[in-house]
Write a protein that holds these residues in place. Structure first.
Motif, PDB file in Angstrom:
ATOM      1  N   ASP A   1       0.863  -1.187   0.000  1.00  0.00           N
ATOM      2  CA  ASP A   1       0.000   0.000   0.000  1.00  0.00           C
ATOM      3  C   ASP A   1       0.895   1.230   0.000  1.00  0.00           C
ATOM      4  O   ASP A   1       1.560   1.522   1.007  1.00  0.00           O
ATOM      5  N   PRO A   2       0.952   1.974  -1.111  1.00  0.00           N
ATOM      6  CA  PRO A   2       1.838   3.151  -1.159  1.00  0.00           C
ATOM      7  C   PRO A   2       1.538   4.163  -0.062  1.00  0.00           C
ATOM      8  O   PRO A   2       2.461   4.773   0.492  1.00  0.00           O
ATOM      9  N   ASP A   3       0.252   4.389   0.251  1.00  0.00           N
ATOM     10  CA  ASP A   3      -0.084   5.379   1.277  1.00  0.00           C
ATOM     11  C   ASP A   3       0.381   4.930   2.656  1.00  0.00           C
ATOM     12  O   ASP A   3       0.798   5.747   3.474  1.00  0.00           O
ATOM     13  N   ARG A   4       0.307   3.652   2.921  1.00  0.00           N
ATOM     14  CA  ARG A   4       0.673   3.131   4.239  1.00  0.00           C
ATOM     15  C   ARG A   4       2.147   2.748   4.334  1.00  0.00           C
ATOM     16  O   ARG A   4       2.809   3.007   5.345  1.00  0.00           O
ATOM     17  N   ASP A   5       2.671   2.160   3.282  1.00  0.00           N
ATOM     18  CA  ASP A   5       4.018   1.590   3.336  1.00  0.00           C
ATOM     19  C   ASP A   5       5.100   2.518   2.818  1.00  0.00           C
ATOM     20  O   ASP A   5       6.282   2.251   3.021  1.00  0.00           O
ATOM     21  N   GLY A   6       4.751   3.594   2.104  1.00  0.00           N
ATOM     22  CA  GLY A   6       5.768   4.502   1.600  1.00  0.00           C
ATOM     23  C   GLY A   6       6.427   3.986   0.338  1.00  0.00           C
ATOM     24  O   GLY A   6       5.844   3.209  -0.425  1.00  0.00           O
ATOM     25  N   HIS A   7       7.664   4.401   0.129  1.00  0.00           N
ATOM     26  CA  HIS A   7       8.383   4.057  -1.091  1.00  0.00           C
ATOM     27  C   HIS A   7       8.930   2.639  -1.007  1.00  0.00           C
ATOM     28  O   HIS A   7       9.281   2.150   0.068  1.00  0.00           O
ATOM     29  N   LEU A   8       9.050   1.996  -2.190  1.00  0.00           N
ATOM     30  CA  LEU A   8       9.464   0.597  -2.273  1.00  0.00           C
ATOM     31  C   LEU A   8      10.671   0.475  -3.193  1.00  0.00           C
ATOM     32  O   LEU A   8      10.651   0.983  -4.321  1.00  0.00           O
ATOM     33  N   LEU A   9      11.727  -0.210  -2.707  1.00  0.00           N
ATOM     34  CA  LEU A   9      12.921  -0.472  -3.501  1.00  0.00           C
ATOM     35  C   LEU A   9      13.049  -1.980  -3.680  1.00  0.00           C
ATOM     36  O   LEU A   9      13.015  -2.738  -2.704  1.00  0.00           O
ATOM     37  N   VAL A  10      13.206  -2.403  -4.937  1.00  0.00           N
ATOM     38  CA  VAL A  10      13.346  -3.818  -5.267  1.00  0.00           C
ATOM     39  C   VAL A  10      14.746  -4.027  -5.831  1.00  0.00           C
ATOM     40  O   VAL A  10      15.118  -3.389  -6.822  1.00  0.00           O
TER      41      VAL A  10
ATOM     42  N   ASP B   1      19.250  14.086  -6.576  1.00  0.00           N
ATOM     43  CA  ASP B   1      18.654  15.050  -5.655  1.00  0.00           C
ATOM     44  C   ASP B   1      17.187  15.302  -5.975  1.00  0.00           C
ATOM     45  O   ASP B   1      16.360  15.483  -5.063  1.00  0.00           O
ATOM     46  N   MET B   2      16.854  15.323  -7.269  1.00  0.00           N
ATOM     47  CA  MET B   2      15.454  15.518  -7.648  1.00  0.00           C
ATOM     48  C   MET B   2      14.583  14.392  -7.107  1.00  0.00           C
ATOM     49  O   MET B   2      13.505  14.627  -6.533  1.00  0.00           O
ATOM     50  N   ILE B   3      15.059  13.132  -7.269  1.00  0.00           N
ATOM     51  CA  ILE B   3      14.280  12.003  -6.737  1.00  0.00           C
ATOM     52  C   ILE B   3      14.172  12.103  -5.223  1.00  0.00           C
ATOM     53  O   ILE B   3      13.108  11.849  -4.638  1.00  0.00           O
ATOM     54  N   GLY B   4      15.274  12.474  -4.568  1.00  0.00           N
ATOM     55  CA  GLY B   4      15.238  12.593  -3.119  1.00  0.00           C
ATOM     56  C   GLY B   4      14.273  13.666  -2.652  1.00  0.00           C
ATOM     57  O   GLY B   4      13.545  13.477  -1.663  1.00  0.00           O
ATOM     58  N   ARG B   5      14.237  14.813  -3.344  1.00  0.00           N
ATOM     59  CA  ARG B   5      13.302  15.882  -2.957  1.00  0.00           C
ATOM     60  C   ARG B   5      11.867  15.421  -3.114  1.00  0.00           C
ATOM     61  O   ARG B   5      11.022  15.675  -2.259  1.00  0.00           O
ATOM     62  N   ILE B   6      11.607  14.735  -4.224  1.00  0.00           N
ATOM     63  CA  ILE B   6      10.237  14.256  -4.427  1.00  0.00           C
ATOM     64  C   ILE B   6       9.852  13.233  -3.359  1.00  0.00           C
ATOM     65  O   ILE B   6       8.751  13.259  -2.808  1.00  0.00           O
ATOM     66  N   ALA B   7      10.785  12.301  -3.058  1.00  0.00           N
ATOM     67  CA  ALA B   7      10.490  11.274  -2.062  1.00  0.00           C
ATOM     68  C   ALA B   7      10.220  11.881  -0.689  1.00  0.00           C
ATOM     69  O   ALA B   7       9.393  11.372   0.074  1.00  0.00           O
ATOM     70  N   ARG B   8      10.908  12.982  -0.381  1.00  0.00           N
ATOM     71  CA  ARG B   8      10.735  13.594   0.940  1.00  0.00           C
ATOM     72  C   ARG B   8       9.552  14.544   1.013  1.00  0.00           C
ATOM     73  O   ARG B   8       8.884  14.639   2.041  1.00  0.00           O
ATOM     74  N   GLU B   9       9.294  15.274  -0.079  1.00  0.00           N
ATOM     75  CA  GLU B   9       8.372  16.405   0.000  1.00  0.00           C
ATOM     76  C   GLU B   9       7.039  16.160  -0.681  1.00  0.00           C
ATOM     77  O   GLU B   9       6.017  16.702  -0.249  1.00  0.00           O
ATOM     78  N   ALA B  10       7.041  15.380  -1.771  1.00  0.00           N
ATOM     79  CA  ALA B  10       5.810  15.250  -2.540  1.00  0.00           C
ATOM     80  C   ALA B  10       4.835  14.325  -1.826  1.00  0.00           C
ATOM     81  O   ALA B  10       5.111  13.150  -1.627  1.00  0.00           O
ATOM     82  N   ARG B  11       3.676  14.857  -1.473  1.00  0.00           N
ATOM     83  CA  ARG B  11       2.662  14.048  -0.805  1.00  0.00           C
ATOM     84  C   ARG B  11       1.834  13.235  -1.777  1.00  0.00           C
ATOM     85  O   ARG B  11       1.078  12.358  -1.376  1.00  0.00           O
ATOM     86  N   THR B  12       1.973  13.554  -3.056  1.00  0.00           N
ATOM     87  CA  THR B  12       1.129  12.890  -4.049  1.00  0.00           C
ATOM     88  C   THR B  12       1.845  11.771  -4.778  1.00  0.00           C
ATOM     89  O   THR B  12       1.265  11.158  -5.675  1.00  0.00           O
ATOM     90  N   VAL B  13       3.109  11.504  -4.455  1.00  0.00           N
ATOM     91  CA  VAL B  13       3.916  10.551  -5.207  1.00  0.00           C
ATOM     92  C   VAL B  13       4.504   9.508  -4.260  1.00  0.00           C
ATOM     93  O   VAL B  13       4.971   9.838  -3.168  1.00  0.00           O
TER      94      VAL B  13
END
Length: 950
Positions: A652-661, A737-749
């Protein structure tokens, strides 16, 4: 040997002859002469000279009288000393006679062993007082007669160096008599073991004599004898006698060896290693190993076979007269399971697990794993019959109890063939072998869940232990492990599993039978503390026998016959028996018996089967209401053998956050993303670096609409590490850095990214991913670097198999391929719409394309440059393009300054350095695609990727 009594100190008589005169009395002789001469000088009378002869006469007389007196005194002193020596000789003889009698009483000669008075006192003491047995006392046996060390010590010497001849001869005889104990019984302690070395016939006869003495001195109620096969006289003894092929007799009491006697003809082949050795033949080059204090020419006690048989019969008659028979007669050398008492196929009875395992001299030996256990350990070296014992034990229990009463889990880490005869038993819930490491591990780990299941069942019935349940409610589970050391050697954490099973097994009806070659250091104390039933076949190390039985008896079991074992259950002395050997026919008989009774239903397994290597996507249907309510995206199944279940794996993206495989090529990474895409609202990041940069740039901007709560867009990035590597080195840092900013700040992604390894930019981003799935890696090092446990690495893992949240998973397959990537919206620059400044690496080619579209092109450096007013007029609607290469533009510095203020600037085919030189913009330009119509658009101080159209 048995030492003689400490020497008695005796003092020699003193002899001091009277002193003798050592010289002639000169002064007494000369004094009268001098006086006579003086008188003659005065009187001149010749008669006065007669006085001169008086002195020598008187001196001579005194000398003769002194000599006579001294001889008389010497005769009196010599007679007195001779009388003392005679009395001393008698004391020496009495002391030696008492010592000979003491030694003779310790070890009577074999010829008188038939006298009941000699053995019965000792036998009675042994049978009535077990705490005072002979393993605490010497075991004296008569080896023969020899001169033993002196039992008297003579002190003192006469004052003269050379006493009178009669006295000297008497002293010499006294010293010779006291120098040693001649003709004394030569008694040795058989506890030290006696090895007789010499010619075969003589050495055997002496050893036979010693063995018979030991048998006559040891009670048959407590002693067992192991004798050579070619010494048949031992069969007539009342003791329990077993035979072997060695040239030695061995005596055991309660499983401990108390004495040993052997013979050999070569010191290098001692039959009783490291013990007392006596050489019979002193001729040749071989020297005696030791005579142990005996000197002179020993006379050995020897017995022929016929005479030994007569004396053995006499000893047997004495034992029978007193009711002292053998503790166990000779054991059988072969016992078949079918020969044991018939098993009863009755109703479930959860209170016992009785089974007949073999025979001792008194009959069948039956063990109850419930009463005598609850757990058991079986030890024995290779080839002794351990595996056969386990098969017989399982068959004996399965033949007596139905599936409702007992089930078996069989663990064989010797190739899986040991329990093959048991495959058809309905009681067997599963067989685990080392041929399938994953299956064996999961089966053992599932036992924790079995404990929890049994605890819940007891709680539901309000019972404290399985004995409180009604028959048939819960079957006992017996876990049989063949070669326990191999099971835990590669998986040390399993020690805790078995310790838990051993600690809680009694009340839950779970029993362990652990089999190993060497229990020392393999079975830990946490398990041993709960094991009371121990069976040991022959072991090669004395320490292993001590660890199992508390004695070295198992190390002294003969190699033949197979199946000879010792049992210790904590309730009494160690028992010896011959184990029953089972075969496939016995297993078929048991299976047929239950089938005939209509009760051959196989017991249910206690663990889930391993996950399939191919898991269809349509198989991910909820197993129950709890799974159906989970809002996550189903993508596989989780293997939880310790909980005996395999729930659906959901993300669940909303519950589990980002996923790395993380996974190597072909490990199923892309399939996992495709499965996630099939069940979610997702966006696939393009594989082209320029498009990916643009897509990320759009995500950094404000959303077009306000997102719904807990509704993230899942952004799928396949091969993130490869995407970063394709970027220009100067852009990689900013891209990460762009990916990191999105992962930290973007609530929609929410990101779901895959990579082959954890390195470079991926390693920088790893901390931002809340969840990680680890698929198969190319090698163990990559597996560990990716965060996996080295023990869990398996290069044979199928695609889609991996680890998630500490458990194994299998990703479902069958979804469509990944959706088409969602590229960025690239601005379109129309040259015909407004004046435009173009900086091109190839201005001629660009100019021809624009002119062919009817656009006015002014070439910088070649055509007259327009002024500021002309540019303003053109911006009102004219189609004008100012075109030049970077060098031409920098040469027209005045026009370049005007263009920077008034017009947008489009750079085609230029480098980042040329961009900065012409426009003086310091922003990092985005990467461009491969098209010739793409470039950087500088307008309002910002740099964007753009595409030009006529």
């Amino acid at each position: 040997m048995i030492p003689t009594t400490a020497p008695r100190r005796l003092t020699l008589p003193a002899f001091a002859p009277p002193p003798s005169r050592t010289g002639f009395p000169l002064m007494a002789t000369l004094a009268p002469v001098a006086m006579s001469l003086a008188i003659w000088a005065v009187t001149r009378s010749p008669y006065s000279l007669l006085f001169a002869a008086l002195g020598p006469v008187v001196a001579l007389g005194g000398l003769l009288d002194g000599r006579r007196q001294r001889r008389r005194a010497e005769r009196r002193q010599t007679a007195k000393a001779l009388a003392s020596i005679e009395r001393l000789s008698q004391r020496v003889a009495d002391t030696q006679r008492a010592e000979r009698a003491r030694l003779a009483a310790l070890a009577p000669a074999p010829a008188v062993l038939g006298d009941p008075a000699l053995a019965m006192k000792r036998w009675t003491r042994e049978s009535e007082d077990a705490a005072d047995r002979d393993d605490q006392l010497p075991l004296p046996v008569l080896l023969g007669r020899a001169t033993l060390p002196a039992v008297v010590d003579l002190e003192g010497e006469p004052e003269e160096d050379e006493p009178p001849p009669p006295l000297a001869r008497a002293l010499e005889r006294l010293r010779a008599d006291a120098e040693g104990l001649a003709g004394a019984p030569w008694v040795v302690d058989a506890r030290d073991g006696v090895a007789v070395l010499g010619p075969e016939r003589l050495a055997r006869a002496v050893a036979r004599s010693l063995a018979l003495q030991l048998a006559a001195g040891r009670s048959p109620a407590t002693t067992r004898i192991t004798a050579p096969r070619d010494e048949p006289w031992t069969a007539g003894l009342p003791h329990a006698v077993t035979f072997h092929d060695e040239r030695s007799y061995r005596f055991e009491c309660d499983g401990n060896e108390v004495a040993a006697v052997g013979w050999a003809d070569d010191p290098r082949e001692l039959p009783v290693a490291g013990r007392l050795a006596v050489q019979l033949d002193l001729s040749g080059e071989r020297l005696p190993v030791a005579l142990h204090g005996a000197t002179g020419e020993p006379q050995y006690e020897a017995l022929g076979g016929a005479r030994a048989a007569e004396l053995a019969a006499a000893v047997d008659a004495m034992a029978r007269a007193r009711g002292l028979d053998a503790a166990a007669r000779s054991l059988p050398e072969l016992v078949l399971l079918a020969e044991l008492p018939e098993q009863s196929y009755g109703e479930p009875d959860g209170s016992t697990l009785r089974a007949a395992l073999g025979r001792d001299a008194d009959g069948a030996v039956e063990l109850d794993l419930v009463r005598d256990g609850p757990h058991a350990i079986v030890a024995g070296t290779t080839g002794t019959g351990k595996s056969e014992l386990l098969v017989s034990w399982v068959l004996a229990m399965a033949g007596r109890y139905p599936v409702e009463a007992v089930t078996f889990l069989l663990v064989d880490f010797k190739g899986g063939a040991a329990f093959a005869p048991l495959a058809g038993l309905p009681h067997v819930v599963g067989t685990v072998s080392d041929l399938d490491a994953r299956r064996s591990r999961r089966a053992i780990e599932s036992l924790r869940a079995e404990l929890l299941r049994r605890e819940r069942l007891l709680a539901e019935h309000g019972a404290r232990a399985i004995d409180d349940l009604d028959p048939g409610v819960l079957a006992r589970l017996v876990i049989v492990v063949d070669e326990f050391a191999a099971v835990v050697s590669g998986q040390p954490e399993l020690h805790e599993v078995f310790a838990d099973l051993a600690g809680r097994g009694r009340s839950l009806g779970l029993h362990l039978i652990l089999c190993t070659q060497r229990p020392s250091g393999v079975v830990r104390d946490a398990v041993l503390a709960n094991v009371t039933l121990r069976l040991s076949l022959r072991v090669t190390d004395r320490g292993d026998s001590l660890a199992m039985l508390g004695s070295d008896a198992a190390a002294r079991l003969p190699p033949e016959p197979r199946g000879r074992a010792l049992i210790a259950d904590g309730s009494g002395p160690t028992r010896e028996l011959q184990l029953a050997l089972a075969d496939r026919a016995d297993a078929e008989r048991v299976c047929a018996a239950w089938a005939g009774a209509g009760r051959a239903t196989r017991a249910a397994a206690v663990w889930c089967e391993p996950l399939p290597t191919r898991l269809p996507l349509d198989s991910l249907r909820p197993d129950g209401a709890a799974e159906g309510d989970d809002p996550g995206i189903p993508f596989g199944r989780i293997d939880l053998p310790a909980e005996q279940r395999q729930p659906i794996a959901r993300y669940d993206p909303d519950r589990d956050g980002h996923l790395l495989v993380l996974g190597a090529a072909g490990s199923g990474k892309t399939s996992l993303l495709a499965t996630l895409a099939a069940g979610s609202n997702c966006r696939v990041l393009p594989a082209d670096p320029a498009d990916a940069w643009g897509a990320l740039g759009e995500m950094l901007g404000p959303p077009a609409t306000e997102p719904a709560p807990n509704a993230r867009t899942l952004v799928l990035i396949d091969d993130l590490d490869a995407l970063i590597d394709r970027l220009d080195p100067e852009l990689r840092h900013d891209f990460v850095d762009m990916i990191g900013r999105i992962a930290r700040e973007a609530r929609t992604v929410a990101f779901a990214a895959t990579a082959q390894r954890l390195s470079g930019g991926v390693q920088r981003l790893a901390g931002l991913f809340d969840e990680r799935i680890l698929l198969r890696q190319s090698n163990r090092d990559e597996h560990v670097l990716a965060g996996g446990d080295g023990h869990s690495f398996d290069p044979r893992m199928p695609p889609g198999a991996g680890r998630w949240r500490g458990a194994d998973i299998q990703v479902a397959i069958g979804a469509a391929a990944l959706p088409a990537p969602s590229g960025p919206r690239i601005p379109i620059v129309r040259a015909s719409a407004a004046p435009l400044a173009v900086v091109a690496a190839r201005p001629r080619e660009v100019g021809r394309r624009l002119e062919s579209a009817g656009i006015r092109v002014v070439r910088i450096g070649d055509d007259p440059a327009p002024d500021e007013s002309e540019l303003r007029v053109s911006r009102g609607g004219g189609a004008l393009v100012l075109l030049g290469d970077p060098d031409a533009w920098q040469a027209e510095w005045a026009l370049l300054g005007l263009v920077r203020r008034e017009l947008p600037v489009l750079l085609l085919g230029c480098t980042a350095a040329e961009l900065r030189a012409v426009t003086r913009v310091r922003d990092v330009p985005p990467p461009l695609g491969n098209g010739l119509d793409e470039g950087w658009l500088v307008d309002g101080g910002s740099v964007r990727r753009a595409r030009v159209e006529p």
